[in-house]
Design a protein around this motif. Structure first.
Motif, PDB file in Angstrom:
ATOM      1  N   LYS A   1      26.617 -36.617 -11.544  1.00  0.00           N
ATOM      2  CA  LYS A   1      26.148 -37.554 -12.565  1.00  0.00           C
ATOM      3  C   LYS A   1      26.223 -36.891 -13.947  1.00  0.00           C
ATOM      4  O   LYS A   1      26.601 -37.523 -14.934  1.00  0.00           O
ATOM      5  CB  LYS A   1      24.725 -38.010 -12.254  1.00  0.00           C
TER       6      LYS A   1
ATOM      7  N   ARG B   1      32.562 -42.224 -10.495  1.00  0.00           N
ATOM      8  CA  ARG B   1      31.779 -43.023  -9.556  1.00  0.00           C
ATOM      9  C   ARG B   1      31.235 -42.089  -8.490  1.00  0.00           C
ATOM     10  O   ARG B   1      31.986 -41.295  -7.917  1.00  0.00           O
ATOM     11  CB  ARG B   1      32.651 -44.091  -8.894  1.00  0.00           C
ATOM     12  N   LEU B   2      29.948 -42.166  -8.218  1.00  0.00           N
ATOM     13  CA  LEU B   2      29.340 -41.396  -7.127  1.00  0.00           C
ATOM     14  C   LEU B   2      29.481 -42.246  -5.875  1.00  0.00           C
ATOM     15  O   LEU B   2      28.953 -43.358  -5.811  1.00  0.00           O
ATOM     16  CB  LEU B   2      27.866 -41.116  -7.425  1.00  0.00           C
TER      17      LEU B   2
ATOM     18  N   ARG C   1      24.696 -34.905  -6.173  1.00  0.00           N
ATOM     19  CA  ARG C   1      24.769 -36.151  -6.946  1.00  0.00           C
ATOM     20  C   ARG C   1      24.377 -35.897  -8.397  1.00  0.00           C
ATOM     21  O   ARG C   1      24.984 -36.404  -9.332  1.00  0.00           O
ATOM     22  CB  ARG C   1      23.805 -37.193  -6.355  1.00  0.00           C
TER      23      ARG C   1
ATOM     24  N   GLY D   1      29.694 -37.015 -15.019  1.00  0.00           N
ATOM     25  CA  GLY D   1      29.989 -38.364 -15.505  1.00  0.00           C
ATOM     26  C   GLY D   1      29.476 -38.538 -16.923  1.00  0.00           C
ATOM     27  O   GLY D   1      30.170 -39.087 -17.789  1.00  0.00           O
TER      28      GLY D   1
END
Ligand code: FAD
Lengths: 503, 112
Positions: A406, A421-422, A402, A409
């Motif tokens: 992130k 989008r996670l 994650r 992102g």
């Protein structure tokens, strides 16, 4: 040209005395035999199966499981010449330099040597897996189209290469591909339908004295038994079976061979490949095809772009390895559309042509001694205790991925090229999306210190003078790269070492 | 006669329409949304609807608190959103990684 020898045709109680016995005819065993073909030493390649799938032989692989749901033990590997390369995907990528290092905050990490020790062997390994010229992270310059504009940060576009496909045969099946070479090599004797059921040590435990071999009869029961007395022996039965044979060979060393420190079978790992882990939106429109499909470039190699954490980011944040693939275009829900419009407007970019994709990934797991193989009370048709796998996945493994996504992102926003989008935030969501690479790693881990490893840096079992292990079971930390190219390179390094010890 | 009445009706009708229009203008403002004490902030959002959808996916927050924060110097939506990611200021809204400043504006849009 020698034929493949069928052990079922040998008289019972035959004793064979090769210089080197290689147990297992998968990518590791075959690569090793071929690398030593001209060494002048007699090599016996002992393979449990024949040249095609046979159910009674395959059922020798069955076992039990506990913990996190995982592929059945007889489902994620194949037991005939070529081993699991008979159903591999052909994805190839070298391990990264960081995969070999001791990493802060990652217990049990680090190899006893650096990536440079494997460098001399990658070119030949690449030939054996037939993945074309060595390009990998030089591919940006070769492909038609630009890599995704990630800007600066912790994630970059990296590359897989693929084992060659020919006609209807998918990637290189080591058995059928190299059967002719094995037969042509005067000093290699490939012995089919021969199951090693025990590695018998000298009384002092310091050397392999002989191997017990058994064949299956037509009804799937034990048939003939005979003996191999090699000068040297290499265990190359795959990441699960290597541990099984060491644990089961407990007549001299009561805990099994190489297991004085209770390490054999521990630290099992795989590369989980959860699906649909994130949604990637590119504001500017579609990504080039080389992100979505394995794509041939002009002079032959087949490549696919993936997103990976940089070594610098991994060191700074402690994230584990991951390789994220772009899987397929997806439609956005109302919130997704709103997020894209609002973000593009806030950043002052045009997202009229925005395109969304599902991402998948291959992950590295943190080493865990409790993710382990043990023997059960049940025995297979040849009397060998079956395996039980206790599978674990820690929240850290998910959190780490994650954090990488992130960061990606963040980079996309900073570059004003897209957003992410996670898709999962709970353990239950991760587990529901879980799939496995079936890359069996770590169960006979390598360390210079016998207290922390089963084999030493030469892949020799600590304390046993003439027993070596080949394959990804020796990987002490795993990386996210698929293992086969790397385990073949490791095996070629072992071959060089064996040339000196056999002489 | 008829035409006179028509003209008077027309003039009255037009006057009424203008009055309603003016009332609506003074109530909704140029964006089509009711005027609020936070329009200096909300008018920086180009399309309010997606921002509201995004904001509704976030925890509820007080518009006064949000506006106090966003009225600090340097909190202009476009400029600061562009700088957020480079400065490591991103936040997750139901998994969507967005600039922190945009998230605050969206939260405000949903709160009023
Ligand atoms: C579905 C699937 C997809 C995969 N895709 C990829 C991929 O895309 N890229 C990648 O890098 N890797 C992939 N892999 C992993 C890859 O197949 C393995 O890394 C590779 O086959 C391991 O080679 P090995 O020689 O160490 O072991 P194996 O291939 O397992 O070979 C072991 C051999 O030992 C023999 N044997 C076992 N026990 C005995 C015994 N007691 N006596 C005698 N012989 C014995 C077996 O019959 C077998 O031939 C995939 C695996 C699976 C299952």
């Amino acid at each position: 040209m020698t034929a493949l020898l069928d052990a079922r045709t040998l008289p019972a109680r035959t004793i064979l005395t090769p210089d080197l016995a290689i147990i297992g005819g998968g990518p590791a065993g075959i690569s090793l035999a071929l690398a030593l073909a001209d060494s002048g030493h007699e090599i016996l390649l002992i393979e449990s199966g024949g040249t095609a799938f046979e159910a009674p032989t395959q059922s020798l692989y069955a076992g039990e499981q506990s913990g996190v749901a995982y592929t059945a033990l007889d489902g994620g590997r194949l037991r005939f010449l070529g081993g699991s390369s008979n159903h591999w995907g052909g994805w190839c990528r070298p391990l990264d330099a960081i995969d070999f290092t001791v990493r802060d905050g990652l217990a049990h990490s680090g190899w006893p040597f650096s990536q440079t020790a494997l460098q001399p062997y990658y070119a030949r390994a690449q030939e054996l897996v037939e993945a074309g010229p060595w390009i990998y992270d030089g591919a940006d310059k070769l492909v038609d189209g630009d890599v995704a504009g990630l800007g600066d940060g912790g994630v970059y576009t990296s590359w897989f290469q693929f084992s060659k496909t020919r006609g209807s045969v998918l990637p290189t099946h080591f058995g059928s591909r190299y059967e002719g070479d094995l037969k042509a090599a005067k000093k290699i004797k490939p012995l089919m339908h021969a199951n090693v059921t025990g590695i018998r040590l000298s009384k002092d435990g310091g050397r392999v004295d002989h191997l017990d071999i058994a064949t299956l009869n037509a009804a799937g029961g034990a048939d003939k038994h005979f003996t191999v007395k090699p000068r040297f022996c290499v265990l190359a039965c795959g990441g699960m079976e290597n541990a099984r044979l060491l644990l089961a060979s407990s007549d001299v060393m009561k805990n099994g061979i190489g297991n004085s420190h209770d390490l054999v079978g521990r630290f099992f790992a795989d590369n989980p490949i959860p699906r649909d882990t994130a949604t990637l939106v590119m504001f500017d429109g579609p990504l080039p095809g080389f992100y979505l499909n394995s794509s041939p470039v002009a002079d032959g190699p087949v490549l696919r772009a993936v997103f990976a954490p940089t070594a610098q980011f991994a060191r700074r944040t402690g994230v584990l390895g991951s390789l994220s693939t772009v899987e397929n275009p997806v439609a956005l829900d109302e919130l997704g559309k709103a997020a894209v419009v609002a973000t593009a407007q806030a950043l002052g970019v045009n997202a009229a042509n925005a395109k969304a994709y599902a991402l998948g990934c291959g992950l590295e797991l943190a080493p865990d001694p409790d993710r382990r193989l043990t023997l059960t009370g049940e025995r297979d048709a040849l009397g060998l205790p079956r395996l039980k796998l206790n599978m674990t996945l820690s929240d850290r493994d998910f959190d780490s991925y994650r954090a990488t996504m992130k960061e990606m992102g963040r980079q996309l926003l900073a570059a004003r090229t897209g957003m992410i989008r996670l898709n999962y935030s709970t353990r239950a969501q991760w587990l529901a999306a879980m799939d496995w690479g079936n890359h069996h790693l770590g169960t006979t881990r390598m360390s210079a210190d016998a207290r922390t490893g089963v084999v030493d840096a030469d892949c020799k079992v600590h304390g046993v003078g003439n027993l070596f292990v080949a394959g990804s079971s020796v990987f002490p930390t795993y990386g996210a790269s698929n293992p086969t190219l790397n385990l073949v390179a490791m095996t070629l390094r072992l071959a060089d070492h064996l040339k000196t010890v056999l002489a | 006669m008829t035409s006179k009445i028509l003209r008077r009706d027309f003039v009255m009708g037009l006057g009424g329409a203008v009055a309603v229009g003016l009332a609506a203008w003074s109530y909704f403002g140029p964006t089509g949304y009711p005027k609020t004490p936070f329009d200096d902030l909300l008018n920086q959002i180009i399309d309010r609807a997606p921002a509201i959808t995004l904001g509704k996916a976030m925890p509820k927050a007080s518009s006064t608190t949000l506006s106090e924060k966003l009225r600090q110097p340097g909190f202009a939506l476009r400029k600061r959103s562009r700088e957020d990611a480079a400065a490591g200021r991103v936040t997750e809204i139901k998994g969507w990684v967005v600039p922190e400043t945009l998230a605050l504006y969206a939260q405000l849009a949903a709160a009023v």
